[in-house]
Design an enzyme around this catalytic site. Structure first.
Site, PDB file in Angstrom:
ATOM      1  N   SER A 119       1.248  -5.644  -1.910  1.00  0.00           N
ATOM      2  CA  SER A 119       1.572  -6.884  -0.909  1.00  0.00           C
ATOM      3  C   SER A 119       0.816  -7.921  -1.052  1.00  0.00           C
ATOM      4  O   SER A 119       1.272  -9.009  -0.537  1.00  0.00           O
ATOM      5  CB  SER A 119       1.065  -6.132   0.427  1.00  0.00           C
ATOM      6  N   HIS A 140       7.622  -7.534  -5.673  1.00  0.00           N
ATOM      7  CA  HIS A 140       7.232  -7.101  -4.502  1.00  0.00           C
ATOM      8  C   HIS A 140       8.736  -6.900  -3.552  1.00  0.00           C
ATOM      9  O   HIS A 140       9.346  -8.043  -3.033  1.00  0.00           O
ATOM     10  CB  HIS A 140       6.433  -8.295  -3.818  1.00  0.00           C
ATOM     11  N   GLU A 152      10.064 -10.552  -3.939  1.00  0.00           N
ATOM     12  CA  GLU A 152       9.375 -11.848  -4.391  1.00  0.00           C
ATOM     13  C   GLU A 152       8.696 -11.486  -5.893  1.00  0.00           C
ATOM     14  O   GLU A 152       7.923 -10.291  -5.999  1.00  0.00           O
ATOM     15  CB  GLU A 152       8.040 -11.881  -3.421  1.00  0.00           C
ATOM     16  N   ASN A 190       3.350 -12.406   2.568  1.00  0.00           N
ATOM     17  CA  ASN A 190       2.204 -12.020   3.480  1.00  0.00           C
ATOM     18  C   ASN A 190       1.242 -12.883   3.697  1.00  0.00           C
ATOM     19  O   ASN A 190       0.504 -12.921   4.648  1.00  0.00           O
ATOM     20  CB  ASN A 190       1.596 -10.639   2.904  1.00  0.00           C
TER      21      ASN A 190
HETATM   22  C1  LIG Z   1       4.292  -5.731   4.251  1.00  0.00           C
HETATM   23  C2  LIG Z   1       4.741  -6.466   2.953  1.00  0.00           C
HETATM   24  O1  LIG Z   1       4.105  -6.651   1.868  1.00  0.00           O
HETATM   25  C3  LIG Z   1       6.020  -6.912   2.938  1.00  0.00           C
HETATM   26  C4  LIG Z   1       7.214  -6.404   3.865  1.00  0.00           C
HETATM   27  O2  LIG Z   1       8.007  -5.448   3.879  1.00  0.00           O
HETATM   28  S1  LIG Z   1       6.865  -7.031   5.731  1.00  0.00           S
HETATM   29  C5  LIG Z   1       8.288  -6.267   6.346  1.00  0.00           C
HETATM   30  C6  LIG Z   1       9.507  -6.782   6.318  1.00  0.00           C
HETATM   31  N1  LIG Z   1      10.391  -6.077   6.874  1.00  0.00           N
HETATM   32  C7  LIG Z   1      10.933  -6.742   8.179  1.00  0.00           C
HETATM   33  O3  LIG Z   1      10.524  -7.549   8.586  1.00  0.00           O
HETATM   34  C8  LIG Z   1      11.897  -5.567   8.968  1.00  0.00           C
HETATM   35  C9  LIG Z   1      12.226  -6.098  10.506  1.00  0.00           C
HETATM   36  N2  LIG Z   1      13.224  -5.142  10.871  1.00  0.00           N
HETATM   37  C10 LIG Z   1      14.496  -5.362  10.590  1.00  0.00           C
HETATM   38  O4  LIG Z   1      14.943  -5.951   9.905  1.00  0.00           O
HETATM   39  C11 LIG Z   1      15.313  -4.352  11.587  1.00  0.00           C
HETATM   40  O5  LIG Z   1      14.687  -3.903  12.512  1.00  0.00           O
HETATM   41  C12 LIG Z   1      15.494  -3.280  10.581  1.00  0.00           C
HETATM   42  C13 LIG Z   1      16.465  -3.328   9.403  1.00  0.00           C
HETATM   43  C14 LIG Z   1      14.339  -2.225   9.985  1.00  0.00           C
HETATM   44  C15 LIG Z   1      16.489  -1.915  11.470  1.00  0.00           C
HETATM   45  O6  LIG Z   1      17.492  -2.959  12.023  1.00  0.00           O
HETATM   46  P1  LIG Z   1      18.162  -2.400  13.495  1.00  0.00           P
HETATM   47  O7  LIG Z   1      19.320  -3.228  13.364  1.00  0.00           O
HETATM   48  O8  LIG Z   1      17.067  -2.588  14.441  1.00  0.00           O
HETATM   49  O9  LIG Z   1      18.088  -0.758  13.449  1.00  0.00           O
HETATM   50  P2  LIG Z   1      19.407   0.008  12.901  1.00  0.00           P
HETATM   51  O10 LIG Z   1      20.901  -0.369  13.534  1.00  0.00           O
HETATM   52  O11 LIG Z   1      18.826   1.307  13.084  1.00  0.00           O
HETATM   53  O12 LIG Z   1      19.271  -0.591  11.361  1.00  0.00           O
HETATM   54  C16 LIG Z   1      20.212  -1.421  10.592  1.00  0.00           C
HETATM   55  C17 LIG Z   1      20.493  -0.949   9.159  1.00  0.00           C
HETATM   56  O13 LIG Z   1      19.474  -0.653   8.385  1.00  0.00           O
HETATM   57  C18 LIG Z   1      19.372   0.828   8.202  1.00  0.00           C
HETATM   58  N3  LIG Z   1      17.933   1.154   8.029  1.00  0.00           N
HETATM   59  C19 LIG Z   1      17.012   1.053   8.867  1.00  0.00           C
HETATM   60  N4  LIG Z   1      15.963   1.471   8.859  1.00  0.00           N
HETATM   61  C20 LIG Z   1      16.092   2.034   7.357  1.00  0.00           C
HETATM   62  C21 LIG Z   1      15.139   2.566   6.759  1.00  0.00           C
HETATM   63  N5  LIG Z   1      13.946   2.725   6.945  1.00  0.00           N
HETATM   64  N6  LIG Z   1      15.513   2.907   5.273  1.00  0.00           N
HETATM   65  C22 LIG Z   1      17.022   2.689   5.065  1.00  0.00           C
HETATM   66  N7  LIG Z   1      17.831   2.002   5.967  1.00  0.00           N
HETATM   67  C23 LIG Z   1      17.374   1.944   7.195  1.00  0.00           C
HETATM   68  C24 LIG Z   1      20.214   1.376   9.076  1.00  0.00           C
HETATM   69  O14 LIG Z   1      20.911   2.603   8.237  1.00  0.00           O
HETATM   70  C25 LIG Z   1      21.375   0.404   9.357  1.00  0.00           C
HETATM   71  O15 LIG Z   1      22.263   0.348   8.329  1.00  0.00           O
HETATM   72  P3  LIG Z   1      23.961  -0.005   8.647  1.00  0.00           P
HETATM   73  O16 LIG Z   1      23.792  -1.176   9.529  1.00  0.00           O
HETATM   74  O17 LIG Z   1      24.607  -0.309   7.280  1.00  0.00           O
HETATM   75  O18 LIG Z   1      24.318   1.214   9.446  1.00  0.00           O
HETATM   76  N1  LIG Z   2       4.538  -0.807   3.762  1.00  0.00           N
HETATM   77  C1  LIG Z   2       5.378  -1.861   3.565  1.00  0.00           C
HETATM   78  O1  LIG Z   2       5.807  -2.558   4.374  1.00  0.00           O
HETATM   79  C2  LIG Z   2       5.024  -2.484   2.292  1.00  0.00           C
HETATM   80  C3  LIG Z   2       4.003  -2.166   1.377  1.00  0.00           C
HETATM   81  N2  LIG Z   2       3.862  -2.778   0.241  1.00  0.00           N
HETATM   82  C4  LIG Z   2       2.981  -2.296  -0.653  1.00  0.00           C
HETATM   83  O2  LIG Z   2       3.344  -0.914  -1.466  1.00  0.00           O
HETATM   84  C5  LIG Z   2       2.395  -0.036  -1.737  1.00  0.00           C
HETATM   85  C6  LIG Z   2       2.636   1.164  -0.918  1.00  0.00           C
HETATM   86  O3  LIG Z   2       2.665   1.125   0.261  1.00  0.00           O
HETATM   87  P1  LIG Z   2       3.545   2.295   1.201  1.00  0.00           P
HETATM   88  O4  LIG Z   2       4.646   2.798   0.628  1.00  0.00           O
HETATM   89  O5  LIG Z   2       3.810   1.446   2.622  1.00  0.00           O
HETATM   90  O6  LIG Z   2       2.190   3.211   1.559  1.00  0.00           O
HETATM   91  P2  LIG Z   2       2.406   4.838   1.518  1.00  0.00           P
HETATM   92  O7  LIG Z   2       1.182   5.226   2.210  1.00  0.00           O
HETATM   93  O8  LIG Z   2       3.656   5.187   2.397  1.00  0.00           O
HETATM   94  O9  LIG Z   2       2.638   5.506   0.074  1.00  0.00           O
HETATM   95  C7  LIG Z   2       1.734   5.502  -0.976  1.00  0.00           C
HETATM   96  C8  LIG Z   2       2.099   6.528  -1.481  1.00  0.00           C
HETATM   97  O10 LIG Z   2       1.270   6.432  -2.996  1.00  0.00           O
HETATM   98  C9  LIG Z   2       0.664   7.943  -3.253  1.00  0.00           C
HETATM   99  N3  LIG Z   2      -0.422   7.503  -3.988  1.00  0.00           N
HETATM  100  C10 LIG Z   2      -1.710   7.276  -3.666  1.00  0.00           C
HETATM  101  N4  LIG Z   2      -2.418   7.273  -4.900  1.00  0.00           N
HETATM  102  C11 LIG Z   2      -1.676   7.525  -5.688  1.00  0.00           C
HETATM  103  C12 LIG Z   2      -1.832   7.550  -6.934  1.00  0.00           C
HETATM  104  N5  LIG Z   2      -3.251   7.264  -7.743  1.00  0.00           N
HETATM  105  N6  LIG Z   2      -0.791   7.803  -8.005  1.00  0.00           N
HETATM  106  C13 LIG Z   2       0.352   7.911  -7.554  1.00  0.00           C
HETATM  107  N7  LIG Z   2       0.447   8.017  -6.079  1.00  0.00           N
HETATM  108  C14 LIG Z   2      -0.486   7.631  -5.506  1.00  0.00           C
HETATM  109  C15 LIG Z   2       0.613   8.420  -1.909  1.00  0.00           C
HETATM  110  O11 LIG Z   2       0.466   9.783  -2.009  1.00  0.00           O
HETATM  111  P3  LIG Z   2      -0.432  10.483  -0.878  1.00  0.00           P
HETATM  112  O12 LIG Z   2       0.302  10.350   0.722  1.00  0.00           O
HETATM  113  O13 LIG Z   2      -0.325  11.967  -1.398  1.00  0.00           O
HETATM  114  O14 LIG Z   2      -1.871  10.130  -0.673  1.00  0.00           O
HETATM  115  C16 LIG Z   2       1.768   7.801  -1.155  1.00  0.00           C
HETATM  116  O15 LIG Z   2       3.103   8.895  -1.421  1.00  0.00           O
HETATM  117  C17 LIG Z   2       1.209  -0.577  -1.375  1.00  0.00           C
HETATM  118  O16 LIG Z   2       0.381  -1.397  -2.330  1.00  0.00           O
HETATM  119  C18 LIG Z   2       1.536  -1.726  -0.211  1.00  0.00           C
HETATM  120  O17 LIG Z   2       0.973  -2.861   0.045  1.00  0.00           O
HETATM  121  C19 LIG Z   2       4.767  -3.740  -0.326  1.00  0.00           C
HETATM  122  C20 LIG Z   2       5.768  -4.156   0.682  1.00  0.00           C
HETATM  123  C21 LIG Z   2       5.915  -3.626   1.810  1.00  0.00           C
END
Ligand SMILES: CC(=O)CC(=O)SCCNC(=O)CCNC(=O)[C@H](O)C(C)(C)COP(=O)(O)OP(=O)(O)OC[C@H]1O[C@@H](n2cnc3c(N)ncnc32)[C@H](O)[C@@H]1OP(=O)(O)O
Ligand SMILES: NC(=O)C1=CN([C@@H]2O[C@H](COP(=O)(O)OP(=O)(O)OC[C@H]3O[C@@H](n4cnc5c(N)ncnc54)[C@H](OP(=O)(O)O)[C@@H]3O)[C@@H](O)[C@H]2O)C=CC1
Length: 283
Positions: A119, A140, A152, A190
């Site tokens: 991330s 990403h 990304e 991020n």
């Molecule tokens: C941290 C990082 O490094 C980077 C990141 O990822 S940051 C996070 C980025 N993501 C966001 O910002 C997500 C923000 N949230 C959203 O866009 C929406 O709330 C959401 C898409 C998650 C859900 O949408 P919603 O309209 O509230 O709910 P819902 O109607 O249940 O879902 C919409 C669609 O997404 C699908 N969906 C929802 N959650 C899902 C999941 N976890 N996995 C797979 N599909 C999913 C649903 O099946 C639905 O599909 P259809 O429309 O084709 O039937």
């Molecule tokens: N959450 C988010 O929205 C996003 C996350 N990311 C990035 O993706 C990565 C994963 O995040 P996320 O999926 O949310 O985290 P989770 O905690 O859901 O998943 C991490 C997984 O990795 C496994 N794991 C830990 N250590 C090892 C290892 N040494 N070898 C193989 N598998 C391992 C864990 O197993 P166990 O549970 O058994 O420990 C778990 O199944 C991070 O780098 C995060 O920053 C990127 C985009 C969005």
């Protein structure tokens, strides 16, 4: 370079999603996690998501079986010997990622690309532990992977053009949109998103409003699909904390200080949706 076999490391919410979209797009996928239980948990989520697509008429039962049939189980990194690209999606800790990349470098074929779904962590620093920094890149994906269109793509200092192009081509084959960014803490996504989430947590911490009202303001006032506290729970509070720490350390700027309430929740094991409790409680 023609990518056919993909290995995904980590079967959590991101790794599972990445494995799913790769398998749906026709790639052979080796899905790796440290334990069988974590792998099985990841596969159950993939199965559930695909079943939902069948129910909604977006996919046939045969296509679902074919996608599942393209995923093979791995609990051993040595399975990387058969992969053209490895996409690492384990936890957001530099020492864990470096350890995985060091091992992969010794196992993966010479031509293989080593990608990370980090991330925020510097790609260049992960690449530096390998003997092939030109073949290391950030890929990403956004959460939930099957839904979000963006990938990304982050170039490390040494990433070769051919490697960037191969990853961009693969991203398009996954029906996602690539955006190219350079390697700075938090990249673009991020660096912009996480300080907003952290500020929302400070707003709660300082008693400015309730969690529900903070989320409501951002949903109704800014048209965000989720409020920032709900989104933090969805991302994982541990991941949010690690990202803030990377921004704070990487830029040396106190404006990135993680909110003490975020740290407290993570220390309590309240990691958000995945652990059943974060700012909200989940069934
Ligand atoms: C941290 C990082 O490094 C980077 C990141 O990822 S940051 C996070 C980025 N993501 C966001 O910002 C997500 C923000 N949230 C959203 O866009 C929406 O709330 C959401 C898409 C998650 C859900 O949408 P919603 O309209 O509230 O709910 P819902 O109607 O249940 O879902 C919409 C669609 O997404 C699908 N969906 C929802 N959650 C899902 C999941 N976890 N996995 C797979 N599909 C999913 C649903 O099946 C639905 O599909 P259809 O429309 O084709 O039937
Ligand atoms: N959450 C988010 O929205 C996003 C996350 N990311 C990035 O993706 C990565 C994963 O995040 P996320 O999926 O949310 O985290 P989770 O905690 O859901 O998943 C991490 C997984 O990795 C496994 N794991 C830990 N250590 C090892 C290892 N040494 N070898 C193989 N598998 C391992 C864990 O197993 P166990 O549970 O058994 O420990 C778990 O199944 C991070 O780098 C995060 O920053 C990127 C985009 C969005």
């Amino acid at each position: 370079m023609d990518i056919k076999r993909v290995m995904v490391i980590g079967a959590g919410q991101m790794g599972g999603g990445i494995a799913q979209v790769c398998a749906q797009s026709g790639f052979d996928v080796i899905l790796n996690d440290i334990s069988e239980a974590s792998y099985e948990r990841g596969l159950r989520v993939i199965d559930k998501n695909l079943a939902r697509s069948v129910e909604k008429g977006r996919m046939s039962e045969e296509e679902k079986s074919a996608a599942l049939g393209r995923i093979t189980k791995s609990t051993d990194l040595s399975d990387a010997k058969d992969a053209d690209i490895i996409i690492e999606a384990a936890v957001e800790k530099m020492e864990i990622k470096q350890s995985i990349f060091r091992q992969l470098d010794g196992i993966a074929p010479e031509h293989a690309i080593l990608a990370t779904n980090t991330s925020a962590l510097p790609i260049t620093e992960i690449a530096a532990v390998t003997k092939r920094p030109g073949q290391v890149i950030g890929m990403h994906f956004m959460n939930p992977v099957p839904v979000m269109k963006l990938v990304e793509i982050i170039r490390g200092l040494a990433t070769e053009d051919g490697v960037y192009e191969a990853v961009e081509d693969m991203t398009r084959k996954l029906s996602k949109t690539p955006v190219e960014v350079n390697d700075y803490p938090g990249f673009v996504s991020n660096r912009v998103l996480m300080p907003m989430i952290n500020e929302a947590i400070f707003t709660l911490y300082e008693g400015v409003a309730t969690k529900e009202d903070i989320d409501e303001v951002m949903k109704l006032g800014m048209n965000h699909p989720m409020g920032p506290l709900q989104l933090a729970d969805f991302i994982g509070l541990d991941t949010c904390l690690y990202i803030m720490e990377v921004l704070q350390e990487g830029f040396g700027d106190p404006k990135y200080r993680p909110c003490p309430l975020l740290r407290k929740y993570v220390n309590a094991g309240w990691l958000g949706k995945k652990s059943g409790r974060g700012f909200y409680v989940y069934e």
